[in-house]
Every structure is written in C-alpha cells, then in structure tokens.
Scaffold this motif. Structure first.
Motif, PDB file in Angstrom:
ATOM      1  N   ALA A 208       0.908  -1.269  -0.041  1.00  0.00           N
ATOM      2  CA  ALA A 208      -0.115   0.033   0.138  1.00  0.00           C
ATOM      3  C   ALA A 208       0.639   1.246   0.102  1.00  0.00           C
ATOM      4  CB  ALA A 208      -1.083   0.074   1.268  1.00  0.00           C
ATOM      5  N   ARG A 209       1.994   1.023   0.547  1.00  0.00           N
ATOM      6  CA  ARG A 209       2.991   2.555   0.719  1.00  0.00           C
ATOM      7  C   ARG A 209       3.514   2.771  -0.642  1.00  0.00           C
ATOM      8  NH1 ARG A 209       3.689   0.459   6.043  1.00  0.00           N
ATOM      9  NH2 ARG A 209       5.346  -0.625   5.611  1.00  0.00           N
ATOM     10  N   ILE A 210       4.108   1.410  -1.303  1.00  0.00           N
ATOM     11  CA  ILE A 210       4.614   1.764  -2.381  1.00  0.00           C
ATOM     12  C   ILE A 210       3.728   2.073  -3.525  1.00  0.00           C
ATOM     13  CG2 ILE A 210       5.608   0.100  -4.386  1.00  0.00           C
ATOM     14  CD1 ILE A 210       6.755  -1.685  -2.309  1.00  0.00           C
ATOM     15  N   ALA A 211       2.461   1.580  -3.349  1.00  0.00           N
ATOM     16  CA  ALA A 211       1.293   2.130  -4.527  1.00  0.00           C
ATOM     17  C   ALA A 211       0.974   3.664  -4.467  1.00  0.00           C
ATOM     18  CB  ALA A 211      -0.083   1.202  -4.081  1.00  0.00           C
ATOM     19  N   LYS A 212       1.307   3.983  -3.489  1.00  0.00           N
ATOM     20  CA  LYS A 212       1.073   5.498  -3.321  1.00  0.00           C
ATOM     21  C   LYS A 212       1.971   6.517  -4.357  1.00  0.00           C
ATOM     22  CE  LYS A 212      -1.064   6.501   1.059  1.00  0.00           C
ATOM     23  NZ  LYS A 212      -0.641   5.405   2.121  1.00  0.00           N
ATOM     24  N   ASP A 213       3.180   5.887  -4.605  1.00  0.00           N
ATOM     25  CA  ASP A 213       4.116   6.401  -5.612  1.00  0.00           C
ATOM     26  C   ASP A 213       3.618   5.493  -6.929  1.00  0.00           C
ATOM     27  OD1 ASP A 213       6.058   8.218  -4.383  1.00  0.00           O
ATOM     28  OD2 ASP A 213       6.736   6.243  -3.292  1.00  0.00           O
ATOM     29  N   LEU A 214       3.332   4.509  -7.049  1.00  0.00           N
ATOM     30  CA  LEU A 214       2.879   3.807  -8.465  1.00  0.00           C
ATOM     31  C   LEU A 214       1.642   4.629  -8.897  1.00  0.00           C
ATOM     32  CD1 LEU A 214       3.136  -0.039  -7.779  1.00  0.00           C
ATOM     33  CD2 LEU A 214       4.827   1.762  -9.065  1.00  0.00           C
ATOM     34  N   ALA A 215       0.769   5.155  -8.041  1.00  0.00           N
ATOM     35  CA  ALA A 215      -0.451   5.765  -8.623  1.00  0.00           C
ATOM     36  C   ALA A 215      -0.129   7.239  -9.345  1.00  0.00           C
ATOM     37  CB  ALA A 215      -1.304   6.078  -7.305  1.00  0.00           C
ATOM     38  N   LYS A 216       1.378   7.709  -9.236  1.00  0.00           N
ATOM     39  CA  LYS A 216       1.498   8.765  -9.864  1.00  0.00           C
ATOM     40  C   LYS A 216       2.117   8.704 -11.341  1.00  0.00           C
ATOM     41  CE  LYS A 216       3.021  10.933  -5.534  1.00  0.00           C
ATOM     42  NZ  LYS A 216       4.281  10.516  -4.838  1.00  0.00           N
ATOM     43  N   ALA A 217       2.361   7.363 -11.669  1.00  0.00           N
ATOM     44  CA  ALA A 217       2.948   7.096 -12.905  1.00  0.00           C
ATOM     45  C   ALA A 217       1.844   6.777 -14.031  1.00  0.00           C
ATOM     46  CB  ALA A 217       3.555   5.559 -12.638  1.00  0.00           C
ATOM     47  N   GLN A 218       2.328   7.252 -15.057  1.00  0.00           N
ATOM     48  CA  GLN A 218       1.644   7.228 -16.274  1.00  0.00           C
ATOM     49  C   GLN A 218       1.778   5.630 -16.903  1.00  0.00           C
ATOM     50  OE1 GLN A 218       1.411  10.266 -18.941  1.00  0.00           O
ATOM     51  NE2 GLN A 218      -0.008  11.313 -17.473  1.00  0.00           N
ATOM     52  N   ASP A 219       2.691   5.260 -16.949  1.00  0.00           N
ATOM     53  CA  ASP A 219       3.062   3.842 -17.750  1.00  0.00           C
ATOM     54  C   ASP A 219       4.046   2.842 -16.635  1.00  0.00           C
ATOM     55  OD1 ASP A 219       2.622   4.688 -20.506  1.00  0.00           O
ATOM     56  OD2 ASP A 219       3.936   6.249 -19.899  1.00  0.00           O
ATOM     57  N   ILE A 220       3.890   1.759 -16.312  1.00  0.00           N
ATOM     58  CA  ILE A 220       4.399   0.920 -15.617  1.00  0.00           C
ATOM     59  C   ILE A 220       4.747  -0.472 -16.545  1.00  0.00           C
ATOM     60  CG2 ILE A 220       4.237  -0.678 -13.577  1.00  0.00           C
ATOM     61  CD1 ILE A 220       2.647   1.709 -12.213  1.00  0.00           C
ATOM     62  N   SER A 243      -6.717   0.461 -12.053  1.00  0.00           N
ATOM     63  CA  SER A 243      -6.133   1.766 -11.909  1.00  0.00           C
ATOM     64  C   SER A 243      -5.973   2.819 -12.920  1.00  0.00           C
ATOM     65  CB  SER A 243      -4.809   1.609 -11.240  1.00  0.00           C
ATOM     66  OG  SER A 243      -3.866   1.468 -12.302  1.00  0.00           O
ATOM     67  N   TYR A 244      -6.496   2.216 -14.110  1.00  0.00           N
ATOM     68  CA  TYR A 244      -6.395   2.935 -15.482  1.00  0.00           C
ATOM     69  C   TYR A 244      -5.093   3.423 -15.794  1.00  0.00           C
ATOM     70  CZ  TYR A 244     -11.241   2.906 -13.814  1.00  0.00           C
ATOM     71  OH  TYR A 244     -12.762   2.689 -13.512  1.00  0.00           O
ATOM     72  N   ILE A 245      -3.956   2.895 -15.174  1.00  0.00           N
ATOM     73  CA  ILE A 245      -2.759   3.130 -15.480  1.00  0.00           C
ATOM     74  C   ILE A 245      -2.242   2.322 -16.629  1.00  0.00           C
ATOM     75  CG2 ILE A 245      -0.197   3.235 -14.703  1.00  0.00           C
ATOM     76  CD1 ILE A 245      -1.448   3.965 -12.003  1.00  0.00           C
ATOM     77  N   HIS A 246      -1.646   2.655 -17.642  1.00  0.00           N
ATOM     78  CA  HIS A 246      -1.165   2.029 -18.637  1.00  0.00           C
ATOM     79  C   HIS A 246      -0.094   1.118 -18.442  1.00  0.00           C
ATOM     80  CE1 HIS A 246       1.697   1.625 -22.117  1.00  0.00           C
ATOM     81  NE2 HIS A 246       0.732   0.836 -22.474  1.00  0.00           N
ATOM     82  N   ALA A 247      -0.177  -0.203 -18.458  1.00  0.00           N
ATOM     83  CA  ALA A 247       0.672  -0.958 -18.081  1.00  0.00           C
ATOM     84  C   ALA A 247       1.008  -2.086 -19.132  1.00  0.00           C
ATOM     85  CB  ALA A 247       0.349  -1.639 -16.784  1.00  0.00           C
ATOM     86  N   HIS A 340      -4.081  -1.770  -4.314  1.00  0.00           N
ATOM     87  CA  HIS A 340      -3.878  -0.617  -3.506  1.00  0.00           C
ATOM     88  C   HIS A 340      -3.290   0.731  -4.653  1.00  0.00           C
ATOM     89  CE1 HIS A 340      -3.827  -2.268   0.386  1.00  0.00           C
ATOM     90  NE2 HIS A 340      -3.091  -3.350   0.093  1.00  0.00           N
ATOM     91  N   THR A 341      -3.021   0.556  -5.820  1.00  0.00           N
ATOM     92  CA  THR A 341      -2.803   1.321  -6.600  1.00  0.00           C
ATOM     93  C   THR A 341      -3.945   2.103  -7.144  1.00  0.00           C
ATOM     94  OG1 THR A 341      -0.730   0.456  -7.489  1.00  0.00           O
ATOM     95  CG2 THR A 341      -1.649   2.340  -8.949  1.00  0.00           C
ATOM     96  N   ALA A 342      -4.946   1.185  -7.194  1.00  0.00           N
ATOM     97  CA  ALA A 342      -6.455   1.725  -7.713  1.00  0.00           C
ATOM     98  C   ALA A 342      -6.973   2.543  -6.289  1.00  0.00           C
ATOM     99  CB  ALA A 342      -7.265   0.641  -7.853  1.00  0.00           C
ATOM    100  N   ILE A 343      -6.675   2.033  -5.102  1.00  0.00           N
ATOM    101  CA  ILE A 343      -7.348   2.582  -4.051  1.00  0.00           C
ATOM    102  C   ILE A 343      -6.628   3.969  -3.727  1.00  0.00           C
ATOM    103  CG2 ILE A 343      -7.211   2.753  -1.371  1.00  0.00           C
ATOM    104  CD1 ILE A 343      -9.013   0.552  -2.486  1.00  0.00           C
ATOM    105  N   ALA A 344      -5.459   4.216  -4.186  1.00  0.00           N
ATOM    106  CA  ALA A 344      -4.630   5.484  -3.939  1.00  0.00           C
ATOM    107  C   ALA A 344      -5.128   6.407  -5.107  1.00  0.00           C
ATOM    108  CB  ALA A 344      -3.228   5.291  -3.988  1.00  0.00           C
ATOM    109  N   LYS A 345      -5.517   5.977  -6.037  1.00  0.00           N
ATOM    110  CA  LYS A 345      -5.996   6.798  -6.842  1.00  0.00           C
ATOM    111  C   LYS A 345      -7.581   7.101  -6.972  1.00  0.00           C
ATOM    112  CE  LYS A 345      -4.873   7.269 -11.318  1.00  0.00           C
ATOM    113  NZ  LYS A 345      -4.546   6.965 -12.729  1.00  0.00           N
ATOM    114  N   GLY A 346      -8.052   6.161  -6.055  1.00  0.00           N
ATOM    115  CA  GLY A 346      -9.747   6.474  -5.780  1.00  0.00           C
ATOM    116  C   GLY A 346     -10.790   6.114  -6.950  1.00  0.00           C
ATOM    117  N   THR A 347     -10.144   5.099  -7.703  1.00  0.00           N
ATOM    118  CA  THR A 347     -11.047   4.451  -8.874  1.00  0.00           C
ATOM    119  C   THR A 347     -12.011   3.284  -8.085  1.00  0.00           C
ATOM    120  OG1 THR A 347      -9.183   2.865  -9.349  1.00  0.00           O
ATOM    121  CG2 THR A 347      -9.201   4.993 -10.543  1.00  0.00           C
ATOM    122  N   ASP A 348     -12.938   2.931  -8.960  1.00  0.00           N
ATOM    123  CA  ASP A 348     -13.822   1.924  -8.344  1.00  0.00           C
ATOM    124  C   ASP A 348     -13.341   0.683  -8.596  1.00  0.00           C
ATOM    125  OD1 ASP A 348     -15.774   0.314  -8.002  1.00  0.00           O
ATOM    126  OD2 ASP A 348     -17.465   1.565  -8.927  1.00  0.00           O
TER     127      ASP A 348
END
Ligand code: F6R
Length: 362
Positions: A208-220, A243-247, A340-348
């Motif tokens: 969950a802590r790492i995900a707070k940073d991952l949530a800022k990425a555009q691509d993973i 999370s709708y982040i491109h991966a 956790h990345t989705a939670i950090a971004k607030g998505t459903d």
C-alpha cells in the motif's frame, strides 16, 4: 457480504489460501496422490490446446510451461477471439482445454464449438459448474474458487492455475515422464502454497505504501521470465483494469528489443523474479533498466533480494517457493499492487469503468 472488507476484490484476494487448499484437497488424496477423474486420461493424447480470454488466457499461458516441462507434452495457447476465426491445425489426438471463470464467455464458448468434433477430448476448467462451457465439454473440472464478485479476477486465476498444475502432473503420470517420488514432491510443493500465500498477504501494508508512488505513474512495465512471464502479463492487466494506468507485461529478455526505449525515471518497472535457474539473466535485464535511471521494484525471495537489491527503487520479499509454482504465489503481490494503486487513485475497484464480469457479447 464483504465480510468486513472494503471491497469484494480485497475479500477475494484474502480468500485465496483457503480456496486453493479446498481445490487441492478435492483433487488430491492425503496420501499424496492425484484424484482427478479417469476421463481426464492423457493416454494417447499428443498435444494440448489451451484457449481462453483475458486473465484465464494468462493462466493457460503459464500452464503451457508446465505441460512442456513436467509432461513433455506439446502445448499451445491462444485467446478465444483469435482461435475461433483462425483455421487452427488440430491433431485428432489432441485435448482442447477451455478455461473460463464464468463459463459463459461468448468467444470461449464459440471456440469450444469450433473444435468439438475435431479433437479427442474437450475439457473445461470453470468456476461455474452449471455454465454453458461446462455443459458443452466432455469433462468439466470445477476450480472451486467460490463465487467471484469483483470484476477483476483474482481467486479464480490462482485456482485455475492450481487445477492446470494438477492436470500437467496427471499428463506426466499418464505419459510416464514423472516418477512417484518427484510427483509426491511436486504435490507437496503445491500443498505448501496456501501457507506461503498467507505470508504473501502480509505484504499488503508495504505494498500500500509503494502503491502511493505507483499511482503517480503514467506507464508501468512488468517483467518476468519463464512461467513468470505470463504473470507479468497478468500483473499489467490487473493494474490497467482497475487503476487505469497504462501497463505492459514483457518477457524480461524482450526488453532490449524495443520497450527499453520507454525507460526513464518516470516509468516504474516491476520485476517478478524468484531466485530460480534464470534469476541471473533477469537481474542483468534489471540492471539494463537501472543503468537508464529506471525505477525498479524487485519482487523476489530473501536470497534474490539479498543478491540483487543494489540500485533498485524498492524490494518486496516473498517466501521461497518451488520455482515451477512461483506464478501462483506471486499472483498475490501482483493483485495487491493493482488493488492498492487503484485505492490510492480513488477508482472503483470492484466495478471498473467499461468492464463487465461476464463478457457474453462477441
Ligand atoms: C480480468 C478479467 C477478464 C476475464 C475474461 C475471461 O481480471 O476478469 O480478463 O478473465 O473476461 O472471463 P471468464 O474467465 O469468465 O471466461
């Protein structure tokens, strides 16, 4: 209904040790033997063709490594929407395996109908035993995951993998490519998984802590080798779905053939690498990323982390696991990273946009 969890997905991730143990108990004996239906015989079978969509297709992709390595049986994998419109060259002595959580996916069902009269046996691996795919196959093997509500598949994936692992062991037994002691050891390694998964679930807070940073990425990017390659694909799918982040997932060795051009400090690279026979190769791919300022998150066991942590951005340490079955264990942190990345971004998380639980349209 969510049994105290915030989301069905969290509940279903947490349920995995229990449902996996149930599936193993159902298909093996306490004496350490396989208890799969007689109708599953691989005698005279010259090839398995595995067909599915999405996450289920990644389970098939992992199983290809298992059928080849454990049973020496040729295995091919395709997504149902391609398979059904190709002219697949099928051996009349082949087994076609359709994997589907819902058992109602339109493309997978159509693919099954496409080959029904052309192969020796049609086997389905399903979560819903009354589903169309189960009913139309010669033999249906339930994965016993229990109802999966979250749109993103989690426990069904690891239960699909478990049933496919047991099928590969059965193929090896029927073909005489495994001795009794090795079979017993492989089953014991499978039975260790629920305990190891419990330990992996304990990584939820650091993830969950790492995900707070991952949530800022555009691509993973996700990297893996051998049976961990399809898990890299699954990790990327899970993340983009919720999370709708491109991966994207890549085979580690493919990095230098194109995707390395994407690497800079803004693109996290998640490396799924238990300390197996190919670990050093993956580490050198990882070093290529770090040499270009890439931000590496390494998932490995204590030995792997100790050897290769230098220069990484973060590490997550999993318990040691039999390399063959590592994708089953590493599915847990992959799912937790997406969650956790989705939670950090607030998505459903449970109802991602544009997606349905069961895709009954073509
Ligand atoms: C991903 C996901 C989908 C399904 C796919 C197949 O999390 O859930 O990719 O895996 O739509 O569905 P089933 O297994 O029901 O055939």
């Amino acid at each position: 209904e969510k049994a105290g969890y915030k989301h069905f997905m969290a509940k279903e991730i947490a349920e995995q040790p229990v449902v996996l143990a149930d599936a193993l108990k159902h298909y093996t004996s306490a004496r350490g033997t396989l208890e799969l239906p007689e109708a599953l015989s691989f005698k005279g079978i010259d090839r398995v063709t595995l067909v599915a969509c999405g996450t289920a297709s990644y389970a098939c992709h992992v199983a290809k490594y298992w059928f080849e390595q454990i049973a020496g049986l040729p295995a091919e994998v395709d997504v149902a929407s391609e398979f059904r419109y190709r002219d697949p060259v099928l051996s009349p002595a082949s087994m076609a395996v359709f994997v589907s959580q819902s058992g109602e996916t339109a493309d997978t069902l159509a693919a099954l109908r496409h080959v029904k009269e052309k192969v020796a046996r049609v086997v389905s691996v399903v979560n819903v035993p009354t589903s169309s795919i189960a009913r139309e196959s010669d033999l249906a093997l339930p994965i016993l995951a229990g109802v999966e509500v979250g749109v993103a598949s989690t426990k069904a994936f690891t239960c699909q993998l478990t049933v496919l692992a047991l099928m590969a062991l059965k193929a090896a037994q029927d073909r005489g490519t495994i001795d009794a002691a090795t079979l017993a050891r492989r089953l014991e390694d499978l039975r260790a998984l629920p305990g190891l998964m419990n330990a992996a679930l304990g990584l939820s807070d650091p993830i969950a802590r790492i995900a707070k940073d991952l949530a800022k990425a555009q691509d993973i990017l996700f990297l893996g080798r051998g049976p961990m390659f399809p898990l890299a694909l699954e990790g990327a799918l899970k993340l983009k779905e919720i999370s709708y982040i491109h991966a994207e997932g890549y085979a580690s060795g493919e990095l230098k053939h194109g995707p390395i051009a994407l690497i800079d400090a803004a693109v996290p690279v998640i490396v799924l690498a238990p300390k197996d026979a190919l670990f050093d190769k993956t580490v050198s791919n990882m070093q290529e990323v770090m040499a270009r300022n890439g931000k590496v998150l390494l998932l490995s066991d204590a030995e792997g982390v100790e050897t290769a942590a230098q220069g990484t951005w973060k590490t997550l340490t999993l318990p040691p696991v039999a390399p063959l079955w590592a994708p089953i264990l590493y599915a847990i942190p992959a799912q937790l990273l997406a969650y956790h990345t989705a939670i950090a971004k607030g998505t459903d998380v449970d109802q991602p946009r544009n997606l349905a639980k069961s895709v009954t349209v073509e």
